[in-house]
Design an enzyme around this catalytic site. Sequence first.
Site, PDB file in Angstrom:
ATOM      1  N   LYS A  76     -23.538  19.261  10.864  1.00 56.47           N
ATOM      2  CA  LYS A  76     -22.674  19.627   9.727  1.00 56.47           C
ATOM      3  C   LYS A  76     -23.041  18.648   8.620  1.00 56.47           C
ATOM      4  CE  LYS A  76     -19.435  19.068   7.450  1.00 56.47           C
ATOM      5  NZ  LYS A  76     -19.591  18.755   6.000  1.00 56.47           N
ATOM      6  N   GLU A 118     -21.533   5.229  12.339  1.00 57.79           N
ATOM      7  CA  GLU A 118     -22.091   4.348  11.307  1.00 57.79           C
ATOM      8  C   GLU A 118     -21.207   4.532  10.081  1.00 57.79           C
ATOM      9  OE1 GLU A 118     -26.306   5.252  11.117  1.00 57.79           O
ATOM     10  OE2 GLU A 118     -26.606   4.528  13.153  1.00 57.79           O
ATOM     11  N   CYS A 124     -24.813   2.488   2.048  1.00 63.35           N
ATOM     12  CA  CYS A 124     -23.811   1.799   2.861  1.00 63.35           C
ATOM     13  C   CYS A 124     -24.137   0.321   3.024  1.00 63.35           C
ATOM     14  CB  CYS A 124     -23.728   2.460   4.235  1.00 63.35           C
ATOM     15  SG  CYS A 124     -25.305   2.426   5.100  1.00 63.35           S
ATOM     16  N   GLU A 143     -14.493  -0.809  -0.336  1.00 65.98           N
ATOM     17  CA  GLU A 143     -15.801  -0.192  -0.595  1.00 65.98           C
ATOM     18  C   GLU A 143     -15.663   0.786  -1.766  1.00 65.98           C
ATOM     19  OE1 GLU A 143     -17.401   2.965   1.971  1.00 65.98           O
ATOM     20  OE2 GLU A 143     -19.281   1.853   2.040  1.00 65.98           O
TER      21      GLU A 143
HETATM   22  P1  NAD Z   1     -17.327  11.119   4.346  1.00 67.66           P
HETATM   23  O1  NAD Z   1     -16.755  10.390   5.497  1.00 67.66           O
HETATM   24  O2  NAD Z   1     -16.408  11.584   3.278  1.00 67.66           O
HETATM   25  O3  NAD Z   1     -18.101  12.432   4.824  1.00 67.66           O
HETATM   26  C1  NAD Z   1     -19.146  12.364   5.757  1.00 67.66           C
HETATM   27  C2  NAD Z   1     -19.236  13.682   6.502  1.00 67.66           C
HETATM   28  O4  NAD Z   1     -18.057  13.860   7.268  1.00 67.66           O
HETATM   29  C3  NAD Z   1     -19.341  14.899   5.592  1.00 67.66           C
HETATM   30  O5  NAD Z   1     -20.239  15.810   6.177  1.00 67.66           O
HETATM   31  C4  NAD Z   1     -17.926  15.441   5.588  1.00 67.66           C
HETATM   32  O6  NAD Z   1     -17.851  16.826   5.312  1.00 67.66           O
HETATM   33  C5  NAD Z   1     -17.501  15.151   7.010  1.00 67.66           C
HETATM   34  N1  NAD Z   1     -16.062  15.052   7.231  1.00 67.66           N
HETATM   35  C6  NAD Z   1     -15.112  14.606   6.380  1.00 67.66           C
HETATM   36  N2  NAD Z   1     -13.899  14.638   6.974  1.00 67.66           N
HETATM   37  C7  NAD Z   1     -14.072  15.114   8.229  1.00 67.66           C
HETATM   38  C8  NAD Z   1     -13.218  15.365   9.330  1.00 67.66           C
HETATM   39  N3  NAD Z   1     -11.903  15.134   9.279  1.00 67.66           N
HETATM   40  N4  NAD Z   1     -13.761  15.849  10.479  1.00 67.66           N
HETATM   41  C9  NAD Z   1     -15.095  16.056  10.571  1.00 67.66           C
HETATM   42  N5  NAD Z   1     -15.951  15.858   9.555  1.00 67.66           N
HETATM   43  C10 NAD Z   1     -15.463  15.371   8.398  1.00 67.66           C
HETATM   44  O7  NAD Z   1     -18.472  10.174   3.760  1.00 67.66           O
HETATM   45  P2  NAD Z   1     -19.386  10.427   2.486  1.00 67.66           P
HETATM   46  O8  NAD Z   1     -18.536  10.264   1.271  1.00 67.66           O
HETATM   47  O9  NAD Z   1     -20.152  11.671   2.686  1.00 67.66           O
HETATM   48  O10 NAD Z   1     -20.420   9.195   2.601  1.00 67.66           O
HETATM   49  C11 NAD Z   1     -20.164   7.930   2.093  1.00 67.66           C
HETATM   50  C12 NAD Z   1     -19.644   7.005   3.175  1.00 67.66           C
HETATM   51  O11 NAD Z   1     -20.574   6.965   4.243  1.00 67.66           O
HETATM   52  C13 NAD Z   1     -19.496   5.570   2.709  1.00 67.66           C
HETATM   53  O12 NAD Z   1     -18.315   5.039   3.245  1.00 67.66           O
HETATM   54  C14 NAD Z   1     -20.698   4.877   3.316  1.00 67.66           C
HETATM   55  O13 NAD Z   1     -20.578   3.494   3.496  1.00 67.66           O
HETATM   56  C15 NAD Z   1     -20.835   5.601   4.602  1.00 67.66           C
HETATM   57  N6  NAD Z   1     -22.208   5.477   5.144  1.00 67.66           N
HETATM   58  C16 NAD Z   1     -22.422   4.646   6.210  1.00 67.66           C
HETATM   59  C17 NAD Z   1     -23.714   4.467   6.714  1.00 67.66           C
HETATM   60  C18 NAD Z   1     -24.016   3.529   7.858  1.00 67.66           C
HETATM   61  O14 NAD Z   1     -25.123   3.563   8.371  1.00 67.66           O
HETATM   62  N7  NAD Z   1     -23.076   2.697   8.275  1.00 67.66           N
HETATM   63  C19 NAD Z   1     -24.765   5.155   6.135  1.00 67.66           C
HETATM   64  C20 NAD Z   1     -24.511   5.990   5.043  1.00 67.66           C
HETATM   65  C21 NAD Z   1     -23.217   6.161   4.557  1.00 67.66           C
HETATM   66  O1  6OD Z   2     -32.257   3.084   7.678  1.00 66.75           O
HETATM   67  C1  6OD Z   2     -31.467   3.678   8.423  1.00 66.75           C
HETATM   68  O2  6OD Z   2     -31.777   4.051   9.562  1.00 66.75           O
HETATM   69  C2  6OD Z   2     -30.108   3.934   7.957  1.00 66.75           C
HETATM   70  N1  6OD Z   2     -29.272   4.510   8.838  1.00 66.75           N
HETATM   71  C3  6OD Z   2     -29.769   3.629   6.686  1.00 66.75           C
HETATM   72  C4  6OD Z   2     -28.494   3.786   6.125  1.00 66.75           C
HETATM   73  C5  6OD Z   2     -28.326   3.786   4.798  1.00 66.75           C
HETATM   74  C6  6OD Z   2     -27.033   3.914   4.237  1.00 66.75           C
HETATM   75  O3  6OD Z   2     -26.820   4.330   3.127  1.00 66.75           O
END
Ligand code: NAD
Ligand code: 6OD
Length: 486
Positions: free
Chosen positions: A178, A254, A288, A390
């Site tokens: 998804k 993550e 992130c 964040e």
């Molecule tokens: P988000 O949590 O809003 O959405 C991520 C995904 O989850 C989307 O596909 C969304 O449709 C889905 N989703 C939302 N609510 C849901 C629910 N209740 N049940 C199932 N699916 C659901 O995140 P975003 O805004 O798309 O991305 C930004 C966030 O992601 C930031 O907090 C960022 O730090 C984090 N992030 C973390 C990493 C990591 O490796 N730690 C990497 C990239 C992004």
């Molecule tokens: O490099 C990766 O494998 C990874 N998961 C990066 C995440 C980036 C976040 O924005």
Amino acid sequence: MQQIRHFINGSYTPSASAKTFEKRSPLNNQLLAQVDEGGQAEVDAAVAAARTALDGDWGRLSTEKRVSMLHAVADEITRRFDDFVAAEEADTGQPHHVIAHAFVPRGAANFKIFADVVKNVPTETFQMDTPDGRGALNYSVRKPKGVIGVISPWNAPFLLMTWKVGPALACGNTVVVKPSEETPATAALLGEVMNAVGVPPGVYNVVQGFGPDSAGEFLTRHDGVDAITFTGETRTGTAIMKASAEGIRDVSFELGGKNAGIVFADSGFDEAVEGIFRSAFMNTGQVCLGTERVYVERPIFDRFVAALKARCEAVKYGRPSDAGSNYGPLISQEHKQKVLSYYAKAVAEGATVVTGGGMPKMPGDLAEGAWVQPTIWTGLPETAAVVREEIFGPCCHIRPFDSEEEVVALANGNRYGLSTTIWTTNLGRAHRVAASVDVGITWVNSWFLRDLRTPFGGSKQSGIGREGGVHSLEFYTELRNVCIKL
Ligand code: NAD
Ligand code: 6OD
């Protein structure tokens, strides 16, 4: 007008409900595509296809054949490189060099690395004594976990989605993805690659749609899904954990970060400025691992702030295709409003705005896009919202520090624990500080330098589990022990 469909059981399919949603360009808010909105019926169909493939052609494939098929997927991504770059640029509006040199190549690499890991991983054996003297031999076998639900975000969509799909398929699972509603294109395009190289129908499925009360939530609650791997916000992780508790399903998370950059006075000054600039402002701060809290040792504080300000004021806004443009918009109007609300909050909390703090003046149709200025603040306490929470935008707060102990305490004083970047030429200090910060990933004199064999994941509220190299096998396979009496 482009129509982006689900990819279920090897075919592009519309929603049974005929419901669609709009995907608009971050550059100018113009309509890019109509996307089919998945519901329970599409999730049910995708999970059923994934189960059938698992129990059928895919499950019966030898490891060698599976591995060579995943190499073919990587090669086909490389052959279709320009299509993936174009799709990702359209969805995110990010500069060409970020997409073409950092993000899309990782799509191919994510399939190759895990195919190779699976091929080369040894199995564990233990010989044991038995009272009758005959002895016994134990060995473990790895089995795929089953049907994996992959829920991915919008900030580096192809990299982050394939970072989960690559190891899941390499380990013999099937997947239902998804993707984020903000970035549907590359997940859909990957379906063409799967078909082109002969991956059996049902192995890779995509259901487009939203999170709560939509495809995302239906996937996490589905009793045909064996485990869920999720990248996104910590708050969403909480909702998914609750949903997956129902079936006692494993999760790999993550999540968010509020990462610290630590700059010592003995660092290579120009290199540190450039490194912190990249870590705070690459991808318009939507990473992130990005640095939203910067701590600079007092003797170089003023000079560092001035140099980072100059670097921010030299960014070139533009479309991915504009020559020399190196700074893109945020992902959406909604995210722009969120980031601007933090810009206002910083001022209300008493910040000194060193640079930025608002929207740039953009020409022509770009005036309608999700553009915000790179922004630096100083002068806030650690309790300020923009220092604690964040934001996921192109902004950072910079604060001076006087000792190693002080800066470690500052870096650790946050609920997140994803990554840190440390800048110093003192080797002993680098090791000491790296060992003291409560994060999953520390970079010294670098940032986002990735060896895909290493463990990747967050501490505290930044995640659960580690992926990367052999560590991914812990999540995507189940170890079973066999004990043979000799
Ligand atoms: P988000 O949590 O809003 O959405 C991520 C995904 O989850 C989307 O596909 C969304 O449709 C889905 N989703 C939302 N609510 C849901 C629910 N209740 N049940 C199932 N699916 C659901 O995140 P975003 O805004 O798309 O991305 C930004 C966030 O992601 C930031 O907090 C960022 O730090 C984090 N992030 C973390 C990493 C990591 O490796 N730690 C990497 C990239 C992004
Ligand atoms: O490099 C990766 O494998 C990874 N998961 C990066 C995440 C980036 C976040 O924005």
